[in-house]
Design an enzyme around this catalytic site. Structure first.
Site, PDB file in Angstrom:
ATOM      1  N   ARG A  36       0.605  -1.410   0.118  1.00 49.96           N
ATOM      2  CA  ARG A  36      -0.072   0.048  -0.120  1.00 49.96           C
ATOM      3  C   ARG A  36       0.668   1.533   0.203  1.00 49.96           C
ATOM      4  NH1 ARG A  36      -5.234   0.322   4.305  1.00 49.96           N
ATOM      5  NH2 ARG A  36      -5.930  -0.748   2.694  1.00 49.96           N
ATOM      6  N   GLU A  57      -3.626  -8.581  -4.501  1.00 51.85           N
ATOM      7  CA  GLU A  57      -5.197  -8.278  -4.833  1.00 51.85           C
ATOM      8  C   GLU A  57      -5.070 -10.001  -5.137  1.00 51.85           C
ATOM      9  OE1 GLU A  57      -7.555  -6.938  -4.341  1.00 51.85           O
ATOM     10  OE2 GLU A  57      -6.703  -4.741  -3.712  1.00 51.85           O
ATOM     11  N   GLN A  62      -9.701 -14.808  -1.128  1.00 48.98           N
ATOM     12  CA  GLN A  62     -10.749 -16.308   0.033  1.00 48.98           C
ATOM     13  C   GLN A  62      -9.292 -16.082   0.798  1.00 48.98           C
ATOM     14  OE1 GLN A  62     -13.363 -17.683  -0.419  1.00 48.98           O
ATOM     15  NE2 GLN A  62     -13.534 -16.739  -2.452  1.00 48.98           N
ATOM     16  N   TYR A 102      -6.418 -22.183  -3.417  1.00 49.29           N
ATOM     17  CA  TYR A 102      -6.822 -21.976  -4.757  1.00 49.29           C
ATOM     18  C   TYR A 102      -5.086 -21.618  -5.826  1.00 49.29           C
ATOM     19  CZ  TYR A 102     -10.825 -21.214  -1.817  1.00 49.29           C
ATOM     20  OH  TYR A 102     -11.463 -21.014  -0.650  1.00 49.29           O
ATOM     21  N   TYR A 140     -13.722  -7.830  -9.940  1.00 49.47           N
ATOM     22  CA  TYR A 140     -13.626  -7.257  -8.374  1.00 49.47           C
ATOM     23  C   TYR A 140     -11.711  -6.662  -9.529  1.00 49.47           C
ATOM     24  CZ  TYR A 140     -11.263  -6.751  -4.617  1.00 49.47           C
ATOM     25  OH  TYR A 140     -10.163  -6.433  -3.141  1.00 49.47           O
ATOM     26  N   ASP A 158     -15.388  -6.159  -2.412  1.00 44.10           N
ATOM     27  CA  ASP A 158     -15.425  -6.924  -1.630  1.00 44.10           C
ATOM     28  C   ASP A 158     -15.490  -7.945  -0.647  1.00 44.10           C
ATOM     29  OD1 ASP A 158     -14.681  -5.621   0.593  1.00 44.10           O
ATOM     30  OD2 ASP A 158     -11.809  -5.761   0.495  1.00 44.10           O
ATOM     31  N   CYS A 226     -25.791   5.371   9.253  1.00 36.22           N
ATOM     32  CA  CYS A 226     -26.374   3.439   9.137  1.00 36.22           C
ATOM     33  C   CYS A 226     -27.366   3.229   9.293  1.00 36.22           C
ATOM     34  CB  CYS A 226     -24.797   2.546  10.141  1.00 36.22           C
ATOM     35  SG  CYS A 226     -25.379   0.960  10.111  1.00 36.22           S
TER      36      CYS A 226
END
Length: 372
Positions: A36, A57, A62, A102, A140, A158, A226
């Site tokens: 970042r 990303e 997951q 994955y 995404y 996300d 909210c």
């Protein structure tokens, strides 16, 4: 009555116009992450390296931030640029990815790196459409890279952002049916001058404040907007469709070991579940079919003895493997596999399920040894 209607209208309007307090909170409380660029730099036009954004990303799909940090550092130390990753061997990439799960992501990672390096001169496209044309990049990931790396006004959604938005608007539509509505609300709220920071602020809010259990609503910078907070029902959201029960498949796995401690491994087919990863020999099981569970499925005749069983849960099914072990002669042929020595075994491209199998037969075998 008119006052109540006015207050409801004001609340609805504020729920779509919360970017200012959210970004002010993010400027002060953002997480420090290795991929970042902090907001004080992005505000003056310093953008992150698209390679690092893309890599993070893909890894974060997951997977938790805590688990990804170590893998991200390994990858960027070994392959600091997209060109370096493109030139790496597929086996080395799979080894570095082992344990992250994955595994189609790792295969697509390599393909994408090669595509960017050879067809785009090492530069990522800076639009969602261009990014989605690359291997392994879906809606995404394309939105996340476009917003964070190129400051494009892309609506990023996300799991964390889904939770924030469904609570903010008390969306009763269950996931995944609610996704288009959530995306539209994110697009409406997103400021076009800081879309990347907005996306990361929403992620941080969901990860640190608007958590699945016991959200810290009193600390939330947008709590006044909210709807779920006003009703005291934040933990109800997001509403999810009932889960279907996962089937359980069974099979057998065989750990053959020579006197020097080396273990017989082979490579799984390139396509399909765990494609290209290393494994011990075993019976043929799939997400839809059971495998043989006794020694008739062994790769060769030996004194196979039971060594317990393991259970592993995949996305669509659970797997239970009976584990057998045999000590074999040093001149035993590996067939279409190879013998992995004890020092090499922890670095092999073993998925978690195979690490469980080997650990059941040889406790500690897949753990990296500390150098004395």
């Amino acid at each position: 009555m008119a006052r109540r209607e006015a207050s409801v209208t004001d609340a609805q309007a504020s729920s779509t116009d919360f970017s200012s307090p959210l970004l002010a909170w993010y400027d002060r409380h953002h997480r420090s992450l290795p991929w970042r660029t902090p907001p004080d730099e992005t505000k003056i036009g310093v953008l992150p390296d698209p390679y690092r954004v893309w890599l993070s990303e893909v890894m974060l799909q997951q997977t938790t931030v805590g688990a990804v940090k170590r893998y991200f550092e390994v990858f960027t130390d070994a392959w600091p640029t997209i060109e370096a990753l493109a030139a790496a061997s597929a086996d080395d990439v799979m080894k570095a990815w082992a344990g992250l799960g994955y595994y189609s992501r790792a295969r697509n990672l390599k393909k994408c790196a090669e595509t960017v390096a050879t067809e785009h001169a090492g530069r990522f496209p800076d639009t969602e459409a261009g990014l989605k044309a690359l291997p392994g990049i879906g809606d995404y990931t394309a939105a996340a890279i476009a917003a964070i790396a190129f400051n494009r006004p892309a609506a990023v959604v996300d799991g964390n952002i889904e939770r924030v938005i469904t609570r903010l608007h008390a969306i009763e539509t269950p996931l995944p049916q609610a996704k288009p509505e959530i995306r539209a609300l994110v697009a409406r709220a997103m400021p076009h001058d800081r879309p990347g920071d907005f996306a990361q602020a929403m992620m941080d809010l969901g990860a640190t404040i608007c958590t699945p259990r016991k959200p810290a609503c009193v600390l939330c910078p947008i709590t006044g907007s909210c709807a779920a907070r006003r009703e005291g029902i934040a933990e109800r959201f997001p509403v999810k469709a009932p889960k279907t029960e996962k089937p359980t498949r069974v099979g057998a796995a065989f750990v053959a070991m020579r006197s020097d401690g080396s273990v017989l491994l082979r490579k799984r087919p390139a396509k399909g579940l765990l494609g290209g990863m290393a494994e011990v020999p075993g019976s043929h099981w799939t997400a839809r079919h059971d495998g043989i569970t006794d020694v008739s499925a062994a790769p060769f005749t030996a004194a196979w003895r039971p060594s317990g069983s393991i259970r592993h849960v995949f996305t669509h099914f659970a797997l239970e493997l009976l584990v057998f072990k045999a000590d074999v002669p040093d001149n035993a042929s590996p067939g279409d596999g190879w013998w992995s020595l004890p020092d090499a075994l922890p670095g092999e491209a073993l998925p978690t399920v195979m690490k469980k199998v080997i650990e059941a037969a040889i406790p500690g075998a897949t753990k990296k040894r500390r150098k004395g």
